[in-house]
Design an enzyme around this catalytic site. Structure first.
Site, short mmCIF file in Angstrom:
data_model
loop_
_atom_site.label_atom_id
_atom_site.label_comp_id
_atom_site.label_asym_id
_atom_site.label_seq_id
_atom_site.Cartn_x
_atom_site.Cartn_y
_atom_site.Cartn_z
N ASP A 1 0.82 -1.21 0.00
CA ASP A 1 0.00 0.00 0.00
C ASP A 1 0.85 1.26 0.00
O ASP A 1 1.74 1.42 0.83
CB ASP A 1 -0.90 -0.01 1.24
CG ASP A 1 -2.11 0.86 1.11
OD1 ASP A 1 -2.01 1.95 0.51
OD2 ASP A 1 -3.17 0.46 1.60
N HIS B 1 -0.56 4.46 0.10
CA HIS B 1 -1.37 5.60 0.56
C HIS B 1 -0.65 6.30 1.72
O HIS B 1 -0.51 5.72 2.79
CB HIS B 1 -2.75 5.13 1.02
CG HIS B 1 -3.62 4.69 -0.11
ND1 HIS B 1 -3.63 3.40 -0.56
CD2 HIS B 1 -4.49 5.39 -0.87
CE1 HIS B 1 -4.50 3.30 -1.56
NE2 HIS B 1 -5.03 4.49 -1.77
#
Length: 148
Positions: free
Chosen positions: A17, A19
Site C-alpha cells: 500500500d 497511501h
C-alpha cells in the site's frame, strides 16, 4: 513527559500500500499529543516493523494502516514475527481492510488469527486505544510484582 514516561509507537502502511496521507496525518496527531513516532512510511513489510521493534523494545504498539484492502496478504509474515519474539507489543490495524464494498466479518477474525490485537474503524479512536492498552499492561505488570 519525563524520559521514563516517553511513549513510543511504530507506525507504517502495509507492504502493498502506497497511501501516504492518512499515515502522515496520524503521525502528526500522535506527535501532537506527545508520542514519539517512528514512522516507517508506506509499503512497509512485516520484517521492517520487526526491525523497528528491535530498535524500540519499549514501543507501546505497532500501528499498521491499509487502504487498498490487501492487508491480509501483507501481514502473512506477522505470525512468524510474533512467534520469533520480534514483535511483542500490541499490533493495531486500521483503514480499509478488505477489497470491494461487501465486508465479510470473517475478514476481522482472520486479522486476529494473524496476530493483530486491535482493529480500528476510526483513527480518532487511536489515542484512546493506546491509553487503554497501556493501562492494561500497567495493571498486568503490577499483578506480576504482587505475585513475585
Amino acid at each position: 513527559m519525563s524520559h521514563s514516561e516517553r511513549r513510543v509507537v511504530i507506525l507504517g502502511v502495509a507492504a502493498s500500500d502506497s497511501h501516504a496521507v492518512a499515515n502522515h496525518l496520524i503521525a502528526h496527531a500522535l506527535r501532537g499529543v506527545g508520542f514519539e513516532v517512528e514512522n516507517l512510511g508506506t509499503c512497509t513489510p512485516v520484517e521492517e516493523f520487526a526491525d523497528a521493534c528491535d530498535r524500540h523494545p519499549d514501543a507501546e504498539a505497532v500501528i499498521i494502516g491499509s487502504l487498498n484492502g490487501h492487508v491480509h496478504e501483507d501481514l502473512r509474515d506477522l505470525p512468524a514475527a510474533r512467534e520469533a519474539g520480534r514483535i511483542t507489543c500490541p499490533v493495531i490495524v486500521g483503514g480499509n481492510l478488505s477489497v470491494g464494498s461487501k465486508k465479510d466479518p470473517r475478514d476481522l477474525e482472520r486479522l486476529h488469527e494473524l496476530g493483530v490485537d486491535r482493529i480500528l474503524g476510526d483513527p480518532g479512536q487511536l489515542v484512546a486505544v493506546l491509553d487503554e492498552l497501556r493501562a492494561a499492561r500497567t495493571a498486568a505488570e503490577r499483578q506480576l510484582l504482587v505475585a513475585s
